[in-house]
Design a protein around this motif. Structure first.
Motif, short mmCIF file in Angstrom:
data_model
loop_
_atom_site.label_atom_id
_atom_site.label_comp_id
_atom_site.label_asym_id
_atom_site.label_seq_id
_atom_site.Cartn_x
_atom_site.Cartn_y
_atom_site.Cartn_z
N ALA A 77 -11.97 30.66 10.96
CA ALA A 77 -10.71 30.95 10.25
C ALA A 77 -9.80 31.66 11.25
CB ALA A 77 -10.99 31.84 9.04
N PRO A 78 -8.49 31.75 10.94
CA PRO A 78 -7.63 32.51 11.86
C PRO A 78 -8.22 33.91 12.04
CG PRO A 78 -6.31 31.42 10.18
CD PRO A 78 -7.74 31.23 9.79
N ASN A 79 -8.27 34.38 13.28
CA ASN A 79 -8.83 35.71 13.57
C ASN A 79 -10.34 35.81 13.30
OD1 ASN A 79 -6.27 36.68 14.29
ND2 ASN A 79 -5.81 37.10 12.13
N TYR A 80 -11.01 34.69 13.24
CA TYR A 80 -12.46 34.74 13.04
C TYR A 80 -13.12 33.68 13.92
CZ TYR A 80 -16.87 35.42 10.45
OH TYR A 80 -18.17 35.72 10.09
N GLY A 81 -13.50 34.10 15.13
CA GLY A 81 -14.10 33.18 16.10
C GLY A 81 -15.55 33.53 16.38
N ILE A 82 -16.31 32.52 16.82
CA ILE A 82 -17.71 32.73 17.22
C ILE A 82 -17.92 32.00 18.55
CG2 ILE A 82 -18.59 32.98 14.86
CD1 ILE A 82 -19.47 30.02 14.99
N SER A 83 -19.01 32.30 19.22
CA SER A 83 -19.21 31.69 20.53
C SER A 83 -20.68 31.47 20.84
CB SER A 83 -18.60 32.57 21.62
OG SER A 83 -19.32 33.78 21.73
N VAL A 84 -20.90 30.64 21.84
CA VAL A 84 -22.23 30.49 22.43
C VAL A 84 -22.02 30.42 23.94
CG1 VAL A 84 -22.24 27.95 22.27
CG2 VAL A 84 -24.40 29.16 22.41
N SER A 94 -23.05 34.57 19.43
CA SER A 94 -22.52 35.87 19.00
C SER A 94 -23.50 36.49 18.01
CB SER A 94 -21.18 35.69 18.29
OG SER A 94 -20.38 34.76 18.96
N PRO A 95 -23.53 37.82 17.94
CA PRO A 95 -24.44 38.45 16.98
C PRO A 95 -24.10 38.08 15.53
CG PRO A 95 -23.03 40.08 18.07
CD PRO A 95 -22.80 38.78 18.76
N GLU A 125 -9.36 35.44 19.82
CA GLU A 125 -8.38 35.59 20.91
C GLU A 125 -8.94 35.08 22.24
OE1 GLU A 125 -7.22 39.74 20.97
OE2 GLU A 125 -6.47 39.59 18.90
N TYR A 126 -10.21 35.40 22.50
CA TYR A 126 -10.81 34.95 23.75
C TYR A 126 -10.95 33.43 23.77
CZ TYR A 126 -11.86 39.83 24.84
OH TYR A 126 -11.74 41.17 25.13
N GLY A 127 -11.08 32.84 22.60
CA GLY A 127 -11.11 31.38 22.53
C GLY A 127 -9.81 30.79 23.08
N VAL A 128 -8.70 31.38 22.70
CA VAL A 128 -7.40 30.94 23.21
C VAL A 128 -7.32 31.22 24.72
CG1 VAL A 128 -4.89 31.27 23.08
CG2 VAL A 128 -6.26 31.29 20.99
N SER A 132 -24.95 25.67 40.40
CA SER A 132 -24.97 26.67 39.34
C SER A 132 -23.93 26.27 38.32
CB SER A 132 -24.64 28.04 39.94
OG SER A 132 -24.41 28.98 38.90
N TRP A 133 -24.28 26.38 37.04
CA TRP A 133 -23.32 26.04 35.99
C TRP A 133 -23.36 27.10 34.90
CZ3 TRP A 133 -27.40 22.96 37.45
CH2 TRP A 133 -27.11 21.80 38.17
N ALA A 134 -22.29 27.14 34.14
CA ALA A 134 -22.30 27.99 32.94
C ALA A 134 -21.65 27.19 31.82
CB ALA A 134 -21.54 29.28 33.19
N ASN A 135 -21.81 27.69 30.63
CA ASN A 135 -21.10 27.12 29.48
C ASN A 135 -20.68 28.26 28.56
OD1 ASN A 135 -20.19 24.95 27.68
ND2 ASN A 135 -21.77 25.74 26.32
N THR A 136 -19.47 28.17 28.09
CA THR A 136 -19.02 29.06 27.03
C THR A 136 -18.29 28.20 26.04
OG1 THR A 136 -18.77 30.95 28.48
CG2 THR A 136 -17.52 30.98 26.49
N CYS A 137 -18.64 28.36 24.77
CA CYS A 137 -17.97 27.54 23.78
C CYS A 137 -17.60 28.41 22.59
CB CYS A 137 -18.90 26.42 23.35
SG CYS A 137 -18.30 25.60 21.89
N TYR A 138 -16.31 28.49 22.33
CA TYR A 138 -15.80 29.23 21.19
C TYR A 138 -15.52 28.26 20.05
CZ TYR A 138 -14.99 33.20 24.30
OH TYR A 138 -15.14 34.24 25.18
N SER A 139 -15.81 28.67 18.83
CA SER A 139 -15.40 27.89 17.66
C SER A 139 -14.62 28.82 16.75
CB SER A 139 -16.61 27.36 16.90
OG SER A 139 -17.41 26.54 17.72
#
Lengths: 433, 126
Positions: free
Chosen positions: A373-380, A400-401, A414-417, A363-370
């Motif tokens: 800008a500061p305080n503006y992150g997105i994820s998959v 992300s929506p 923050e969650y990226g960090v 079983s595997w997962a992936n989470t990737c944050y990008s």
């Protein structure tokens, strides 16, 4: 713990227990071999290799695990883009191997030069041959020098790729800092497959943040060999919000594919002959599996490594397991998270196979944050399993929506960090830096 | 297969083989095999959680720790994520939770509830 320490403490223990005879015995036989449940050599101390080494020892502390990496400190590609943005130092992406030593992994700072898959040995750069029962390769990527006309190793010293963290990162950062306000930064993005699909676009975002705050007259041009990219809608929304006057993205269909590089002139020529001259030229070139994979005979004609999905054992060579960016694991992306997840699956499979058991269900997962800008992150995110002998992505996951509050984007920054802190703890035992 | 790094979890003085046995026994107590989810399967399944929640679910950063939380709480939260009714302040777990069956979610809740929230302190060798 180093092998010397292991030997010493065992000698001490034996001497206390049994006296002279036992001590003599410990001299004549390598201490580790007496209770070893098997020898595993891991090549490469990145997300895949360091994780595999850690989880091999966790899975069976009696395994003799040796990790090879010429570097004394491993610098991650993830989060180096934040360094270009001026948000982190370069050193914050560095990780040592002391915690792996602490749990009993033997660290050898040499390069693996060759693999003899029949004789089951790895030849080190110092000439020594290390025998193995199971081999793990986590070789990362190498570049197809010359596949993009004019872009070879010498060219990379003038027009850095910075797609392996280290001196290249430092070089590109220096060039960015030396660039005059009003200059053009060109980022050449490759066709699929390549390491870190959202990486070029996060890099563009972070370089644009640097330009906006330090050199506001400057521009950034992305010349892309593709028409689509990872998290595209979210990136483009963010660019519109923060960097509308700075970033321009040219897809392949609009003549974005670069065909030729003149690194000395910092000039590129597209498929249809248009020339662009840069003040700083950042070329992310075509890639393939790291060279030791070729030596081990695990690569296919395309230069990547086919694996058995359930275990990540090579589809071509027995007892050689390959994890990370070098593998063909689609729909899993070439990401640090996936390399770590694959390292755990391979480790569990090796522990089971050396004990004569069947491998646990993968079983595997992936989470990737990008960070845009500061305080503006997105994820998959994605979750993966094996079905009908293939890796499949389970329904769910996704990006992300598109419509989200600033608060949501701030949380994802923050969650990226948080992700970086957690995965580097899980891989190297690092503390947040 | 031992779920814990038994080397770090037993007091000094126990031999590694006893340590391994003890670790194995703890695993059996901690993780009751769920149908079609063997103890080694759950270890592999739970492995992915560490990438954000820290090794063994003990987070070193701003993401919540999940080790040692009550099983019922973990279970109800995972179910809330899966049904797209996530708690406020969360962004990604609703997407991730959908990738797991109810059976897997139950096994994960049990697994992390059974891990102690704090890493046991190691005794120093004199």
């Amino acid at each position: 713990m180093t092998s010397a320490e292991t030997k010493f403490s065992r000698r001490q223990a034996l001497a206390m227990l049994g006296g002279v005879g036992a001590t003599a015995f410990s001299f004549s036989t390598p201490a580790i071999a007496q209770r070893s449940a098997g020898r595993v050599v891991v090549v490469g101390g990145g997300f895949g290799g360091a994780t595999a080494a850690r989880y091999l020892k966790r899975g069976n502390p009696n395994l003799n695990v040796t990790l090879l990496d010429p570097a004394r400190r491993f610098y991650t590609c993830p989060f180096t883009n934040l360094h270009f943005g001026g948000l982190r130092t370069f050193e914050q992406q560095g990780h040592g191997f002391d915690d792996l030593r602490r749990i009993g992994v033997q660290i050898v700072h040499e390069r693996a030069n060759d693999v003899d898959a029949k004789g089951k040995t790895v030849t080190l750069s110092g000439g020594r041959k290390l025998p193995y029962d199971r081999l793990v390769l986590s070789p990362g990527i190498d570049f197809r020098w010359g596949a993009l006309e004019g872009y070879d190793q010498a060219a990379a010293e003038l027009a850095p790729h910075a797609w392996q963290a280290g001196p290249q990162t430092v070089l590109l950062k220096k060039q960015l800092e030396a660039m005059e306000d009003g200059g053009l930064f060109i980022l050449v993005a490759p066709d699929n497959p390549f390491r870190c699909p959202p990486g070029p676009y996060e890099r563009a975002s972070m370089v644009a943040h640097y330009l906006k705050t330090r050199k506001p007259k400057s521009k950034l041009l992305i010349l892309d060999a593709k028409d689509n990219f990872s998290k595209q809608g979210l990136f483009q929304d963010g660019w519109k919000k923060f960097y509308a006057d700075i970033i321009e993205w040219v897809p392949r269909s609009k003549d974005g594919k670069v065909a030729k590089v003149d690194a000395k002139a910092r000039e590129v020529e597209t498929e249809f002959g248009k020339k662009h001259k840069a003040a700083v030229l950042n070329v992310v070139p075509p890639q393939k599996a790291g060279f030791i994979a070729e030596r081990a005979g695990v690569t296919n004609a395309g230069g990547w490594v086919p694996v058995k999905p359930q275990t990540f054992e090579s589809a071509q060579v027995a007892d050689v397991y390959v994890v990370g960016d070098a593998t063909i694991a689609a729909p899993m992306p070439k990401s640090g998270f996936c390399a770590n997840a694959q390292g755990k699956v391979a480790a569990a499979a090796i522990v089971a196979s050396l004990a004569g058991r069947e491998a646990p269900r993968a079983s595997w997962a992936n989470t990737c944050y990008s960070l845009i800008a500061p305080n503006y992150g997105i994820s998959v995110a994605g979750v993966y399993e094996v079905a009908d002998g293939k890796i499949v992505e389970i329904k769910g996951g996704g990006v992300s929506p598109r419509e989200a509050s600033d608060e949501f984007r701030k949380l994802e920054a923050e969650y990226g960090v948080g992700w970086y802190n957690a995965i580097t703890q899980d891989t190297w035992g690092s503390k947040p830096a | 297969m031992s779920k814990f790094n038994t080397q770090n979890r037993v007091p000094c003085g126990l031999s590694p083989s006893i340590a391994t046995m003890l670790g194995f026994a703890l695993t059996l107590i901690a993780v009751q095999p769920v149908a079609a989810q063997s103890p080694s399967d759950i270890t592999t399944l739970a492995g992915s959680c560490a990438n954000c929640h820290g090794t063994d679910g003990r987070s070193p950063g701003p993401i919540v720790s999940i080790a040692g939380r009550p099983e019922t709480l973990l279970l109800s939260q995972l179910k809330a994520f899966k049904s797209d009714t996530p708690p406020p302040g969360t962004t990604i777990m609703n997407r991730i939770a959908k990738g797991y069956t109810d059976e897997q979610i139950g096994a994960l809740a049990k697994h992390f509830a059974a891990i102690s929230a704090n890493e046991p302190t190691k005794k120093r060798r004199k």
